[in-house]
Enzyme design. Structure first.
Site, short mmCIF file in Angstrom:
data_model
loop_
_atom_site.label_atom_id
_atom_site.label_comp_id
_atom_site.label_asym_id
_atom_site.label_seq_id
_atom_site.Cartn_x
_atom_site.Cartn_y
_atom_site.Cartn_z
N GLY A 3 11.48 -32.05 24.91
CA GLY A 3 11.73 -30.60 24.83
C GLY A 3 10.87 -29.81 25.80
O GLY A 3 10.43 -28.71 25.50
N GLN A 7 10.27 -22.96 25.08
CA GLN A 7 9.29 -21.87 25.22
C GLN A 7 7.87 -22.41 25.34
O GLN A 7 7.11 -22.01 26.22
CB GLN A 7 9.39 -20.92 24.02
CG GLN A 7 8.50 -19.69 24.17
CD GLN A 7 8.31 -18.94 22.86
OE1 GLN A 7 8.64 -19.44 21.78
NE2 GLN A 7 7.75 -17.74 22.94
N TYR A 134 15.89 -25.67 9.45
CA TYR A 134 14.71 -25.79 10.30
C TYR A 134 13.47 -26.05 9.45
O TYR A 134 12.70 -26.99 9.69
CB TYR A 134 14.57 -24.48 11.09
CG TYR A 134 13.36 -24.33 11.98
CD1 TYR A 134 13.09 -25.22 12.99
CD2 TYR A 134 12.52 -23.23 11.81
CE1 TYR A 134 12.00 -25.04 13.82
CE2 TYR A 134 11.43 -23.04 12.65
CZ TYR A 134 11.17 -23.95 13.64
OH TYR A 134 10.10 -23.75 14.45
#
Ligand code: SER
Length: 303
Positions: A3, A7, A134
């Site tokens: 990943g 961000q 999540y």
């Protein structure tokens, strides 16, 4: 790192390259990275054989497993979120055990909290009944981390990140994204329509403190790390209305409106403030940025 285009990944790759050397960091993601230099591999974290091939090819010694879907995007595809956030992590743990990986970093989240969790000064160990896939996948990941530490002695280190504010890469699919979007809209259009109510208080942290926390935690002596699930940390807490006032000091024309959507319910089930005393005690966590210094730095950089 999995990943690596996300961000946190984007900036953590550079921080790790600076620390360990450019050729020591293998950035991996589903999509190509156009912006950063260094070694990059396409990697679908759900593909066990491919993850193993990358580990073997580079003799990987540490894994930073950042690939995940966040709270809001996760609700659109719960089964896929489970596969990415949990099944893929379990693959990583099995491979880490098999290939004697020295250290693993696992980012968790305030999304592990839910309606039964105390919202003020949320303790490290508390009631966890998260309302999003999540949150469910991340709290289960935390339990697997602790299990692999207790059963196989794997050195796993985790942090429950609050909302992360940064200017280099915009977050996608999270409930705390408003705290980043507002800056870009303020600079560009002088107006922002917030998807949460004005008085929704949430814990946040600024990216330089995220990088510092991650590097410090991973460098801390093993004997100081008392848990392998994930440490509470927080920089400061804010509401959209307070953030608006702080940005208006620099951009007085900013107009904010509020149109709460589905994300309001998620935010309402999370913490307002966090007790991060265990992180402070075990590895000297201490944030450098408060809301005011973060706002100034964000605007300086975005402009
Ligand atoms: N930023 C994340 C989200 O909003 C929280 O971990 O989903």
């Amino acid at each position: 790192m999995t990943g690596s285009n996300g961000q946190i990944g984007t900036e953590l790759v550079s921080a790790l390259q600076k620390k360990h050397g450019q050729d020591s960091v293998i950035a991996t993601d589903l999509k190509d990275n156009e912006n950063s230099e260094g070694i990059f591999e396409f990697l679908d974290v759900m593909n066990f054989e491919r993850v193993e091939r990358v580990i073997k090819k580079y003799n990987v010694t540490q894994i930073y497993h950042l690939a995940a879907l966040l709270s809001s995007s996760g609700e659109k595809n719960p089964a896929l979120t489970w596969r990415i956030n949990l099944d893929a992590y379990l693959n990583i743990l099995q491979l880490a055990h098999k290939h004697k990986i020295e250290k693993i970093f696992f980012p968790s989240t305030i999304g592990v909290f839910g309606p039964t969790t105390p919202r003020i000064n949320t303790p490290q160990n508390t009631s966890f009944v998260p309302g999003t896939v999540y949150g469910i996948s991340k709290i289960t990941g935390e339990l697997w981390s602790q299990y692999y530490r207790n059963t196989y002695g794997l050195d796993i280190r985790g942090i429950r990140f609050p909302g992360v504010i940064s200017y280099a890469t915009i977050p996608k699919g999270g409930t705390t994204d408003f705290a980043v979007e507002i800056f870009f809209e303020a600079v560009k259009n002088k107006k922002y329509d917030c998807f949460l109510k004005a008085d929704t208080r949430l814990p946040m942290v600024y990216m330089p403190d995220v990088l510092k926390a991650t590097l410090d935690l991973m460098e801390a002596p093993k004997e100081d790390i008392s848990i392998s699930y994930a440490y509470n940390i927080s920089g400061f807490s804010l509401t959209p209305a307070e953030l608006n006032v702080a940005i208006k000091k620099y951009i007085p024309e900013l107009q904010i409106t509020y149109t709460p959507d589905k994300r309001q319910k998620i935010a309402d089930s999370w913490s307002e403030t966090i007790d991060d005393s265990l992180a402070r005690k075990d590895w000297n966590w201490s944030p450098a940025y408060d809301m005011e210094s973060m706002v100034k730095d964000m605007l300086d950089n975005i402009k």
